[in-house]
Design a protein around this motif. Sequence first.
Motif, PDB file in Angstrom:
ATOM      1  N   UNK A 292       0.794  -1.409   0.030  1.00 46.89           N
ATOM      2  CA  UNK A 292       0.000  -0.112   0.102  1.00 46.89           C
ATOM      3  C   UNK A 292       0.781   1.379   0.087  1.00 46.89           C
ATOM      4  N   UNK A 293       2.199   1.142   0.266  1.00 44.92           N
ATOM      5  CA  UNK A 293       3.051   2.394   0.549  1.00 44.92           C
ATOM      6  C   UNK A 293       3.101   2.991  -1.043  1.00 44.92           C
ATOM      7  N   UNK A 294       3.231   4.369  -1.075  1.00 36.42           N
ATOM      8  CA  UNK A 294       3.668   4.827  -2.483  1.00 36.42           C
ATOM      9  C   UNK A 294       4.881   4.611  -2.908  1.00 36.42           C
ATOM     10  N   UNK A 295       5.141   4.341  -4.252  1.00 39.39           N
ATOM     11  CA  UNK A 295       6.548   3.783  -4.349  1.00 39.39           C
ATOM     12  C   UNK A 295       7.651   5.149  -4.338  1.00 39.39           C
ATOM     13  N   UNK A 296       7.287   6.040  -3.966  1.00 41.24           N
ATOM     14  CA  UNK A 296       8.142   7.307  -3.784  1.00 41.24           C
ATOM     15  C   UNK A 296       9.102   7.125  -2.439  1.00 41.24           C
ATOM     16  N   UNK A 297       8.255   6.156  -1.498  1.00 35.56           N
ATOM     17  CA  UNK A 297       9.268   5.915  -0.418  1.00 35.56           C
ATOM     18  C   UNK A 297      10.040   4.629  -0.432  1.00 35.56           C
ATOM     19  N   UNK A 298      11.116   4.941  -0.821  1.00 34.68           N
ATOM     20  CA  UNK A 298      12.261   3.931  -0.789  1.00 34.68           C
ATOM     21  C   UNK A 298      12.819   3.550   0.290  1.00 34.68           C
TER      22      UNK A 298
ATOM     23  N   UNK B  51      -1.076   0.093   6.977  1.00 39.78           N
ATOM     24  CA  UNK B  51      -1.690   0.099   5.691  1.00 39.78           C
ATOM     25  C   UNK B  51      -2.800   0.932   5.570  1.00 39.78           C
ATOM     26  N   UNK B  52      -3.531   1.081   6.650  1.00 45.76           N
ATOM     27  CA  UNK B  52      -4.902   1.922   6.424  1.00 45.76           C
ATOM     28  C   UNK B  52      -4.400   3.422   6.349  1.00 45.76           C
TER      29      UNK B  52
END
Lengths: 167, 268
Positions: free
Chosen positions: B107-113, B150-151
């Motif tokens: 669920x995390x945005x891909x920008x958070x690497x 996740x929420x």
Amino acid sequence: MILAVAFMAAVLAHLAVRSVPVWWLLGATQPLLLVVAAGTRRFAPAQAGWLGLGCGLAIDVLCGRPVGPGGIASAAAGAIVAAVVARLELTGPLFWVAASLLVATFFEAFWVAVLLTLGAAPSHAWLGAVATVATAGSGGLAIAVGERAWRWWRSPERRRRRALRRR
Amino acid sequence: MASLRLRPDISLAVACLCLYIASAAQVRHPQGSSLAIAVAAAARPVHQATQAALTTLLQLREQLRDARATRTELYLARQEIEELQRLNQMLAVEVTLLREADRLIGTLPPTFDRVILARIVARDTLADHVAVIDRGRRHGVMPDAPVLAAEGVVGRVQRVGEGVAHIQLLSHPQAAAAARVLGSEQEVLLAGGDWPTITGLRAGTVLAEGTPIFTTGSEGIYPPGLLLGFSGEATVESVLTHVPVRLAVRAAHVTVVAVLAPLGRERP
């Protein structure tokens, strides 16, 4: 005392009939059985059995057999015949003949039975047993005749007749 | 002095018996004397019975030894079963946590690497409104790092220990985040507490119940675009509208969280 003398005489007779060549029927004679038969008139069955035990052991030793079966057979025969004699009140010549025949018969029967239980073969067949019984009966008869003669010889009646004849 | 007196008939029978035994010892056979054969025949059942009894005793002793060994093995097996059950439970928990972590990562945005996954090991959602995670300075956790589930947003890192970190939940009275309501460009303030609310909406703003509320990032802690919660029934006080917020994350139910790098800081 008399029985001791008779025992010694029977032993000597036993040795005598087996040391010289005699007729086979005489060779089967067991003089010591006559001693046992004589004891059945005097003693109770138990004492007669003890006397028979001694005579039977002597027979075993003199015949060179295993020591024991003859003593057992003779003891049983003496005790039984003593009971029979006391029960029937046998006396005189009948006692001697019947007692010697019964003692010899029971002796042979018990002797064969003891030997068979031990797994040993008897030294003689049934004909030898019959010869032993017959010679014992004959011996008893001879003793009865001798006893009767002895009594006649020592009777007061004969003494009186001899005295009357001398007068 | 004691004397032994036997009846003549009994003593005669005993003497005859002794003579019989002596005669048996004199009569010879190829296998030995009659007495030896008789003794051997009579002793054979006794010997066999003794052998059987000894064998039975030995077998019984062996079986008792086997039974003791079996009991010991059973005891060890039961202990092993208990240990395996405990491990199984732990593995089941671990699998559950891993699935939750997997769902969280999805669920995390891909920008958070640069994300640190952590497990909540303690929490107080009623009084102090804090939670403790099993990751700390040693793992790269830094203060003021946003913490996500996740929420949505859980809170921020308040204090960092060597191996643990304390999270200030959004329900904390001192928690706050810059937010915006879906469909509105106006920035509002979400204030924490037992009853979180957003303030700063202009009077007369029509806000449907259940409208999502996102972060804007202007407070310098939370990245923009993260779900904070959903609006409740709005009340108008003078010129402002107070909207209660139902937080997206129920801190009491969260077990796995993602710790992001603080905004404007590099991970050591």
